[in-house]
Design a protein around this motif. Structure first.
Motif, mmCIF file in Angstrom:
data_model
loop_
_atom_site.group_PDB
_atom_site.id
_atom_site.type_symbol
_atom_site.label_atom_id
_atom_site.label_comp_id
_atom_site.label_asym_id
_atom_site.label_seq_id
_atom_site.Cartn_x
_atom_site.Cartn_y
_atom_site.Cartn_z
ATOM 1 N N GLN A 72 0.912 -1.233 -0.111
ATOM 2 C CA GLN A 72 0.155 -0.022 -0.135
ATOM 3 C C GLN A 72 0.905 1.339 0.051
ATOM 4 N N LEU A 230 -5.331 3.007 -3.926
ATOM 5 C CA LEU A 230 -6.151 3.835 -3.190
ATOM 6 C C LEU A 230 -7.522 4.131 -3.730
ATOM 7 N N ASN A 425 -6.841 1.562 2.281
ATOM 8 C CA ASN A 425 -6.643 1.750 0.776
ATOM 9 C C ASN A 425 -7.972 3.003 0.703
#
Length: 453
Positions: A72, A230, A425
């Motif tokens: 991430q 994201l 996210n």
């Protein structure tokens, strides 16, 4: 949001006795705060007491599940590891917090910058908040970038720490302005000047490898498939919604975010003439805005933006936090001496309002937020009086570290020997996102109950 009662698919589900409330809050983030995919790891007294992952990597119907190995982008949580690199070089004697940057990088020493110290840079006092017109392709060329950095003029001239010892010297005032993206570029060049490697390479070889974690500042292309994009509406769409609400400090409920008075001023400054410094500090890399789309590009993830584009996961973040909670060493890996750890956590007693984020922030010498009892805070960040997660949780002021835009978090509490790593996210809009604050508060409640004091 997932309706309460519906199952949340957990791909990792470990909770030590006494920390059940943390799992409840982790699930509540899905039920009440529109979590999409997330991972949370907590260390207490050297061992993992919480390891939770679940949800999905994006909002598509056939999305893959979010696991502990999902990578991430964590934005400014990267600042913790950036600052750790500088601290390690201070520890080895290659850098000195009190030395002028120009000592290591002569070209940096233009008239208004020749006195700026490493300490002032790390504490966001250097005035170097922007690099106008910077492109992602220019960031790839570190030699060319160094020339561009050296030519920059500060947005304010910080005091000369050598001369301020003279009581007759009328020094410039200390101004703190969050170097949201820019600080990492200067840190990278300092690392290159004294070590020879880029900051991304230093992280890989001196931090990630010894700890056995994944933390990339400059993501290898072969790992792209493991990155969770994201998610969330355009940043500018959200900001326009915020600015349209003149009588309410919250977004419509379907966004799942509550905006306090500080954040409304900070976010609103991006569109207002008086918010010049905020815009300068946050929107100078061409192609990065609007978020989250700009950060989902391969071009952004492959370059080194040491203050804002680390790619990692919660278990890696938490392990870095565990090193800091143990004052520089963890599981036979020593990254810092306790002496340097102590220096890096020093701060002035009274914070000033940050001219970029419009709230009090207290940074330590090392460059991360440091806890203080002098004002209502967590990670050195001023908390609004109406924050519902702060009210009944004593001890949050003992947490140090930093978080990233959207909600990711690396924090530690050396008094309790606690470390927390959180990645997710779905981007939130607050300086301290409610999902993040809820988890931090739950951890602290459980730690107090488990410790019994």
């Amino acid at each position: 949001a997932i309706t309460k009662g519906q199952p949340v698919t957990l791909t990792t589900d470990f909770v030590e006795k006494g920390f059940e409330k943390v799992k409840e809050e982790f699930l509540n983030n899905f039920y009440e705060r529109r979590e999409v995919g997330a991972s949370l790891v907590v260390y207490h007294k050297g061992k993992i007491v919480v390891n939770l992952s679940g949800g999905k990597v994006d909002t598509k119907p056939q999305s893959n599940l979010y696991t502990e190995d999902t990578l991430q982008v964590v934005f400014s949580t990267t600042k913790v590891i950036e600052a750790l690199c500088i601290a390690m070089l201070v520890d080895s004697g290659k850098l000195d917090y009190d030395a002028p940057i120009a000592k290591y990088w002569p070209e940096f020493g233009t008239p208004n910058k020749q006195h700026i110290t490493v300490r002032q840079l790390m504490k966001h006092e250097a005035g170097l908040i922007t690099i106008p017109g910077l492109t992602m392709n220019q960031i790839k060329d570190l030699d060319g970038l160094a020339k561009k950095l050296a030519s920059q003029e500060p947005c304010w001239i910080p005091p000369d720490e050598r001369e301020q010892k003279n009581p007759k010297f009328e020094k410039n005032p200390v101004v703190e302005g969050y170097h949201a993206i820019s600080r990492g570029f200067y840190s990278n060049e300092l690392v290159r000047r004294v070590d020879g490697r880029s900051l991304g390479s230093f992280v890989a070889e001196e931090i990630a490898a010894p700890l056995g974690i994944e933390f990339y500042v400059g993501l290898p292309e072969n790992l792209e498939s493991r990155v969770a994009p994201l998610v969330g509406p355009s940043l500018f769409t959200q900001l326009k919604l915020i600015l349209s609400q003149t009588t309410c400090n919250c977004l419509p409920s379907h966004y799942g975010d509550r905006i306090d008075a500080y954040d409304k001023k900070f976010l609103g400054a991006m569109f207002r003439p008086k918010g010049k410094k905020t815009r300068q500090a946050t929107d100078f890399i061409k192609g990065l805005m609007p978020l989250p789309a700009g950060a989902n590009r391969r071009l952004y993830r492959e370059i080194e933006v040491p203050s804002a584009n680390g790619v990692t996961n919660a278990k890696a973040i938490a392990k870095i936090g565990a090193v800091m909670a143990n004052k520089g060493s963890f599981e036979n890996v020593k990254l810092l001496s306790e002496k340097t750890w102590n220096i890096a956590h020093e701060s002035r007693e009274e914070p000033t309002e940050d001219v970029v984020v419009y709230r009090k922030v207290l940074f330590g010498t090392g460059g991360w937020g440091v806890g203080t009892k002098n004002f209502k805070s967590a990670l050195g960040i001023e908390i609004a009086d109406d924050n519902p997660f702060y009210v009944s949780v004593p001890g949050l002021e003992d947490y140090c570290g930093w978080g990233g835009a959207g909600g990711s978090l690396c924090t530690w509490n050396a008094k309790r020997n606690v470390a927390i790593g959180y990645s997710m996210n779905r981007m939130g809009m607050q300086t301290i996102v409610d999902r993040t604050m809820a988890l931090l508060a739950a951890v602290q409640r459980c730690v107090v109950d488990v410790d019994g004091v």
